[in-house]
Design a protein around this motif. Structure first.
Motif, PDB file in Angstrom:
ATOM      1  N   GLN A 276     -47.495  -5.132 -82.720  1.00  0.00           N
ATOM      2  CA  GLN A 276     -47.596  -6.566 -82.470  1.00  0.00           C
ATOM      3  C   GLN A 276     -48.712  -7.240 -83.275  1.00  0.00           C
ATOM      4  OE1 GLN A 276     -47.455  -7.162 -78.160  1.00  0.00           O
ATOM      5  NE2 GLN A 276     -45.847  -5.612 -78.000  1.00  0.00           N
ATOM      6  N   THR A 277     -49.470  -6.456 -84.014  1.00  0.00           N
ATOM      7  CA  THR A 277     -50.386  -6.959 -85.040  1.00  0.00           C
ATOM      8  C   THR A 277     -49.920  -6.346 -86.354  1.00  0.00           C
ATOM      9  OG1 THR A 277     -52.274  -7.147 -83.548  1.00  0.00           O
ATOM     10  CG2 THR A 277     -52.762  -6.987 -85.902  1.00  0.00           C
ATOM     11  N   THR A 278     -49.747  -7.163 -87.366  1.00  0.00           N
ATOM     12  CA  THR A 278     -49.205  -6.625 -88.615  1.00  0.00           C
ATOM     13  C   THR A 278     -50.209  -5.708 -89.323  1.00  0.00           C
ATOM     14  OG1 THR A 278     -48.302  -7.126 -90.792  1.00  0.00           O
ATOM     15  CG2 THR A 278     -49.932  -8.675 -89.929  1.00  0.00           C
ATOM     16  N   PRO A 279     -49.741  -4.556 -89.820  1.00  0.00           N
ATOM     17  CA  PRO A 279     -50.593  -3.689 -90.639  1.00  0.00           C
ATOM     18  C   PRO A 279     -50.510  -4.043 -92.118  1.00  0.00           C
ATOM     19  CG  PRO A 279     -48.561  -2.532 -90.140  1.00  0.00           C
ATOM     20  CD  PRO A 279     -48.464  -3.887 -89.482  1.00  0.00           C
ATOM     21  N   ALA A 280     -49.787  -5.122 -92.447  1.00  0.00           N
ATOM     22  CA  ALA A 280     -49.619  -5.522 -93.851  1.00  0.00           C
ATOM     23  C   ALA A 280     -50.982  -5.752 -94.507  1.00  0.00           C
ATOM     24  CB  ALA A 280     -48.769  -6.786 -93.953  1.00  0.00           C
TER      25      ALA A 280
ATOM     26  N   TYR B  76     -48.647 -11.644 -87.367  1.00  0.00           N
ATOM     27  CA  TYR B  76     -47.300 -11.827 -86.840  1.00  0.00           C
ATOM     28  C   TYR B  76     -46.791 -10.479 -86.342  1.00  0.00           C
ATOM     29  CZ  TYR B  76     -46.631 -10.226 -91.644  1.00  0.00           C
ATOM     30  OH  TYR B  76     -46.741  -9.526 -92.824  1.00  0.00           O
ATOM     31  N   PHE B  77     -45.728 -10.526 -85.571  1.00  0.00           N
ATOM     32  CA  PHE B  77     -45.096  -9.294 -85.114  1.00  0.00           C
ATOM     33  C   PHE B  77     -44.662  -8.466 -86.314  1.00  0.00           C
ATOM     34  CE2 PHE B  77     -43.326 -10.518 -80.623  1.00  0.00           C
ATOM     35  CZ  PHE B  77     -44.591 -10.351 -80.099  1.00  0.00           C
ATOM     36  N   SER B  78     -44.845  -7.154 -86.220  1.00  0.00           N
ATOM     37  CA  SER B  78     -44.441  -6.272 -87.310  1.00  0.00           C
ATOM     38  C   SER B  78     -43.284  -5.382 -86.864  1.00  0.00           C
ATOM     39  CB  SER B  78     -45.641  -5.448 -87.786  1.00  0.00           C
ATOM     40  OG  SER B  78     -45.295  -4.672 -88.916  1.00  0.00           O
TER      41      SER B  78
ATOM     42  N   THR C 177     -53.771   0.995 -82.873  1.00  0.00           N
ATOM     43  CA  THR C 177     -54.592  -0.213 -82.749  1.00  0.00           C
ATOM     44  C   THR C 177     -53.754  -1.489 -82.881  1.00  0.00           C
ATOM     45  OG1 THR C 177     -55.123  -0.404 -85.120  1.00  0.00           O
ATOM     46  CG2 THR C 177     -56.514   1.057 -83.792  1.00  0.00           C
ATOM     47  N   LEU C 178     -52.476  -1.338 -83.176  1.00  0.00           N
ATOM     48  CA  LEU C 178     -51.620  -2.485 -83.492  1.00  0.00           C
ATOM     49  C   LEU C 178     -50.629  -2.822 -82.381  1.00  0.00           C
ATOM     50  CD1 LEU C 178     -50.670  -1.322 -87.118  1.00  0.00           C
ATOM     51  CD2 LEU C 178     -52.560  -2.847 -86.486  1.00  0.00           C
TER      52      LEU C 178
ATOM     53  N   SER D 136     -44.041 -10.831 -75.248  1.00  0.00           N
ATOM     54  CA  SER D 136     -44.046 -12.108 -74.530  1.00  0.00           C
ATOM     55  C   SER D 136     -43.316 -13.150 -75.365  1.00  0.00           C
ATOM     56  CB  SER D 136     -45.477 -12.578 -74.243  1.00  0.00           C
ATOM     57  OG  SER D 136     -46.046 -13.185 -75.388  1.00  0.00           O
ATOM     58  N   ALA D 137     -42.627 -14.058 -74.685  1.00  0.00           N
ATOM     59  CA  ALA D 137     -41.907 -15.124 -75.384  1.00  0.00           C
ATOM     60  C   ALA D 137     -42.869 -15.992 -76.185  1.00  0.00           C
ATOM     61  CB  ALA D 137     -41.126 -15.968 -74.384  1.00  0.00           C
ATOM     62  N   ASP D 138     -44.078 -16.199 -75.655  1.00  0.00           N
ATOM     63  CA  ASP D 138     -45.059 -17.014 -76.382  1.00  0.00           C
ATOM     64  C   ASP D 138     -45.465 -16.350 -77.696  1.00  0.00           C
ATOM     65  OD1 ASP D 138     -45.071 -19.035 -74.538  1.00  0.00           O
ATOM     66  OD2 ASP D 138     -46.882 -18.366 -73.493  1.00  0.00           O
ATOM     67  N   ASP D 139     -45.632 -15.037 -77.692  1.00  0.00           N
ATOM     68  CA  ASP D 139     -45.956 -14.342 -78.935  1.00  0.00           C
ATOM     69  C   ASP D 139     -44.809 -14.437 -79.935  1.00  0.00           C
ATOM     70  OD1 ASP D 139     -48.541 -13.577 -78.322  1.00  0.00           O
ATOM     71  OD2 ASP D 139     -47.963 -11.629 -77.503  1.00  0.00           O
ATOM     72  N   TRP D 140     -43.592 -14.362 -79.427  1.00  0.00           N
ATOM     73  CA  TRP D 140     -42.441 -14.541 -80.314  1.00  0.00           C
ATOM     74  C   TRP D 140     -42.458 -15.944 -80.941  1.00  0.00           C
ATOM     75  CZ3 TRP D 140     -38.804 -11.993 -82.851  1.00  0.00           C
ATOM     76  CH2 TRP D 140     -38.531 -10.664 -82.499  1.00  0.00           C
ATOM     77  N   LYS D 141     -42.762 -16.942 -80.139  1.00  0.00           N
ATOM     78  CA  LYS D 141     -42.807 -18.310 -80.659  1.00  0.00           C
ATOM     79  C   LYS D 141     -43.886 -18.456 -81.728  1.00  0.00           C
ATOM     80  CE  LYS D 141     -41.077 -20.392 -76.387  1.00  0.00           C
ATOM     81  NZ  LYS D 141     -41.433 -21.172 -75.159  1.00  0.00           N
TER      82      LYS D 141
END
Length: 331
Positions: A110-114, A214-216, A280-281, A296-301
């Protein structure tokens, strides 16, 4: 070094697991999972789940296949060439906007490793330091879509850098040999491998630390599969969430379970480092304390808004267009 076309492991062949077999009146179903790339430490929970019999317990004979980039994995899932995929949410969202019939059934990273990766001696401290440099990347992976957004977020444009397309092994070789200055990859993947190969410290410009989070990676399936066999989807989601929770409790055992997964698999030390970085992500502030894959829907938004703002997708839809909450892991 060529990418393995497929890494095949059957849950029933792994043995030695603690999970119980499905009830006698419940026949296990075959299912395929295509990864975002060839196996590396991030994927340890799937192999650990096989070894521990978790997928078997949920009535699934799981076969894991190597991928060739998140974009290709999403396309293959939508086309029914694989039952499930493991891919970056940016690639999924872009595909949905193009009409590919896929949905996420839970984002786990849920935290990008990019990140932009380079030898520490390059003394790169901020995105502006990339101007004029040669950037090695791989066509078809998630970074090809998000790197332009990273540049845009930091007041730069594509023409400020020199893009060199190569395969995964080639981009590491390019940086090690000096033919490229930096590469694009996941901090949980190439960096530890490159550091070990070259014997020099590697540093990162992580997208999440420079205004672009963003979501990964997460689990996805096709709309056809959701309609045809929702029970198999629910079992796969439950088994995956259980496997990740188990692996999180014993990172060493999870990393060890990957032995023999691929000819390209990094050393055991690197695999463990990759998986520990992956751990950690797993959460945002909204999902802390929840099980792996609970969104969570808010994280998706927020993720959708970020993709629109940075041009990864032209317009955003409600989370339900990308995420099938009804079968996703629950808190």
């Amino acid at each position: 070094m060529a990418i393995v076309a497929g890494v095949l492991l059957l849950a029933t062949a792994c043995g030695g697991g603690d999970g119980a077999a499905p009830p006698a009146n419940q026949q296990a179903k075959d299912a395929t999972l295509t990864l975002n790339w060839y196996p590396y430490g991030e994927h340890a929970p799937f192999y650990y789940g096989l070894k521990q019999g978790i997928f078997t317990k949920h009535g699934i004979n799981l076969k894991i296949q190597a991928g060739q980039g998140s974009g290709k994995t999403v396309q293959a899932t939508g086309a029914g060439q694989t039952d499930f995929g493991w891919a970056d949410t940016s690639a999924l969202a872009a595909a949905v906007e193009q009409g590919v019939p896929v949905k996420s059934v839970g984002v786990f990273l849920q935290t990008t490793p990019a990140s932009v990766q380079f030898f520490t001696e390059k003394n790169i401290k901020k995105p502006e330091d990339l101007k004029g440099l040669k950037v090695a990347t791989t066509a078809g992976d998630a970074l090809t879509k998000t790197f332009p957004a990273f540049l845009k977020q930091n007041g730069m444009q594509d023409s400020d850098v020199q893009i060199q397309n190569t395969d995964a092994a080639g981009k590491m070789a390019a940086v090690i040999s000096g033919r490229a200055d930096v590469l694009l990859g996941f901090a949980s993947d190439q960096g530890p491998t490159m550091q070990e190969k070259a014997g020099k410290p590697v540093s990162y410009l992580k997208f999440s630390e420079f205004g672009l989070n963003y979501f990964s990676n997460g689990l996805l399936t096709s709309k056809t599969m959701l309609q045809k066999d929702p029970e198999l989807v629910k079992k796969m989601v439950a088994a995956t969430a259980e496997a990740w929770a188990a692996a999180e409790k014993d990172p060493q055992a999870a990393a060890d379970s990957m032995k023999g997964a691929s000819e390209q698999l990094p050393s055991p030390t690197v695999v463990l480092e990759q998986f520990k970085t992956t751990l950690t992500l797993l959460h945002t502030d909204a999902s802390k304390g929840q099980g792996p894959g609970v969104n969570s829907a808010d994280d998706w938004k927020k993720t959708i808004d970020t993709f629109v703002r940075t041009g990864i997708i032209p317009k955003g839809q409600d989370p339900g267009a990308y995420w099938e909450e009804s079968v996703a892991p629950k808190g």
